[in-house]
Scaffold this active site. Sequence first.
Site, PDB file in Angstrom:
ATOM      1  N   SER A   1     -19.456 -45.860  51.247  1.00  0.00           N
ATOM      2  CA  SER A   1     -20.071 -47.007  51.916  1.00  0.00           C
ATOM      3  C   SER A   1     -21.143 -47.719  51.078  1.00  0.00           C
ATOM      4  O   SER A   1     -21.017 -48.912  50.779  1.00  0.00           O
ATOM      5  CB  SER A   1     -20.657 -46.532  53.245  1.00  0.00           C
ATOM      6  OG  SER A   1     -21.510 -47.475  53.789  1.00  0.00           O
TER       7      SER A   1
ATOM      8  N   ASP B   1     -21.997 -47.212  48.004  1.00  0.00           N
ATOM      9  CA  ASP B   1     -21.487 -47.528  46.659  1.00  0.00           C
ATOM     10  C   ASP B   1     -20.818 -48.900  46.681  1.00  0.00           C
ATOM     11  O   ASP B   1     -21.012 -49.725  45.778  1.00  0.00           O
ATOM     12  CB  ASP B   1     -20.444 -46.496  46.206  1.00  0.00           C
ATOM     13  CG  ASP B   1     -21.018 -45.097  46.095  1.00  0.00           C
ATOM     14  OD1 ASP B   1     -21.443 -44.549  47.122  1.00  0.00           O
ATOM     15  OD2 ASP B   1     -21.038 -44.548  44.972  1.00  0.00           O
TER      16      ASP B   1
ATOM     17  N   ASP C   1     -28.018 -36.427  48.502  1.00  0.00           N
ATOM     18  CA  ASP C   1     -27.486 -35.198  49.084  1.00  0.00           C
ATOM     19  C   ASP C   1     -28.360 -33.949  49.013  1.00  0.00           C
ATOM     20  O   ASP C   1     -28.613 -33.304  50.001  1.00  0.00           O
ATOM     21  CB  ASP C   1     -26.150 -34.851  48.420  1.00  0.00           C
ATOM     22  CG  ASP C   1     -25.131 -35.970  48.545  1.00  0.00           C
ATOM     23  OD1 ASP C   1     -25.492 -37.076  48.953  1.00  0.00           O
ATOM     24  OD2 ASP C   1     -23.959 -35.711  48.228  1.00  0.00           O
TER      25      ASP C   1
ATOM     26  N   TYR D   1     -29.013 -33.584  39.893  1.00  0.00           N
ATOM     27  CA  TYR D   1     -28.562 -34.487  40.959  1.00  0.00           C
ATOM     28  C   TYR D   1     -29.734 -35.240  41.602  1.00  0.00           C
ATOM     29  O   TYR D   1     -30.423 -35.977  40.927  1.00  0.00           O
ATOM     30  CB  TYR D   1     -27.783 -33.633  41.954  1.00  0.00           C
ATOM     31  CG  TYR D   1     -26.667 -34.318  42.716  1.00  0.00           C
ATOM     32  CD1 TYR D   1     -25.910 -35.337  42.189  1.00  0.00           C
ATOM     33  CD2 TYR D   1     -26.360 -33.878  43.998  1.00  0.00           C
ATOM     34  CE1 TYR D   1     -24.876 -35.918  42.915  1.00  0.00           C
ATOM     35  CE2 TYR D   1     -25.321 -34.450  44.730  1.00  0.00           C
ATOM     36  CZ  TYR D   1     -24.589 -35.473  44.187  1.00  0.00           C
ATOM     37  OH  TYR D   1     -23.567 -36.029  44.909  1.00  0.00           O
TER      38      TYR D   1
ATOM     39  N   GLU E   1     -23.711 -41.252  36.102  1.00  0.00           N
ATOM     40  CA  GLU E   1     -24.115 -41.205  37.511  1.00  0.00           C
ATOM     41  C   GLU E   1     -25.640 -41.129  37.643  1.00  0.00           C
ATOM     42  O   GLU E   1     -26.238 -41.795  38.485  1.00  0.00           O
ATOM     43  CB  GLU E   1     -23.445 -40.001  38.177  1.00  0.00           C
ATOM     44  CG  GLU E   1     -23.599 -39.955  39.686  1.00  0.00           C
ATOM     45  CD  GLU E   1     -22.916 -38.734  40.291  1.00  0.00           C
ATOM     46  OE1 GLU E   1     -22.460 -37.841  39.527  1.00  0.00           O
ATOM     47  OE2 GLU E   1     -22.852 -38.657  41.535  1.00  0.00           O
TER      48      GLU E   1
END
Length: 415
Positions: A23, A25, A153, A340, A384
């Site tokens: 979504s 992204d 996350d 992350y 990323e």
Amino acid sequence: MLDQNWTGSSTKPSPRLYPHQWSWDSAFVAIGNRFDRLDRAIVELETLFTAQWSNGMIPHIVFDASVAGYHPSKEWWDSPSADAAPASVWTSGMCQPPVHALAVQRLAEVDPVRVDLARCVEHLEAWHDYLFERRVLSDGLVEIWHPWESGMDNSPLWDSALADLERTHVPDYQRVDTEHAGAEERPTESDYDGYAILVDQLRQGGYEPSSVDALGFRVHDVLFNACLAHAEMVLAQLLERLGEPASRHRERAQALVDAMERHLWDNERFWFFDRDAATGAVIPTPAATGAVALIAELSDDVFSRAVQTLGAEFLIERSDGATVLPTVAPSDPSFEPRRYWRGPAWINVTWLTALGLGARGEDELAASLRAGILELTDGAGMREYFDPHTGDGLGGDDFSWTAALVLDVLEDANL
Ligand code: 2M8
């Protein structure tokens, strides 16, 4: 790279690691594609809107039926078992930060004729209404019900809620993410167990829990609420362009900002902090969610104090006036520069922060963050995320929102 990640109806966030549509992204990708691929940007958002649930929720994943190899799979979510899910496509059963109004606005600026503003606005109104009507359960703030809904996350923000989770039964699942990115750069096994347990709980309630007792995770997240406050103001502007009433959106935006300043702002640490919505306990981790809060129409005093804290506690200077924003303050014990959402710099968070700064006249700081985006990606490619100290590229390769937002920064700089 964006051409290569395009499927014909949406853009994969990363070809191997994330092979479906996500979504937020898609909103960032549409923003980047609007210059040279406007048709594609329009289709990207249409595909997402087609997957909108009848209760208004925009799901965080829209599955590509032809692709396997992602966990949790569409069968795991089992969206057809939920009353509100669309019949035409399988989706996840939760959402992500509401940055879609911003994408629609940016596309409409490029070409107000080709973008079907009236239709987009209908989808946006239903989406925002869902958040205000179903997700505001106390103190006027929207709740997220899973770490994945934050978009961040494995942020340390969720550690204590995940530690408190009842773990007597962990559903069977098979991770595939660590086949495409280093395990030391991804969430831990224990994090994943928690994610799996929470998805199980939500699925059992058809993703529309009948009471808060059915929820194992409830957080008032700063980033999510700030994005919604901003999105409501944008939606109001879009409605005004259409000659339609917009005041309820401005009022809701203002009420949300008031609630954020009342409940999430710490007037000693001069920063916004997430809060456990079930217990009311403040989550004391200084995270970049507080930097994204700058996109909301904060009061002057709160804005300027937050900008000072941003400079003093978060920003890492790099060459030539470029700065980098880590996702967690480097002085915090939970900071991990390569794992992350626990410390690395992310381009979308940096870009949103620069947007908030630029809108209030903090041009130099905004420009230094945009320069940081170019420096990181020039050095390590469209990765990323990035080690904020060394600039090393981490996580997935060919990451779509990184490339898309670089396009936006280049356009902004007229390069
Ligand atoms: C990450 O989240 C997914 C789950 O939704 C995953 O880890 O598999 C997050 O970085 C999220 O913010 C992002 O939208 C998604 C796709 O890029 O990946």
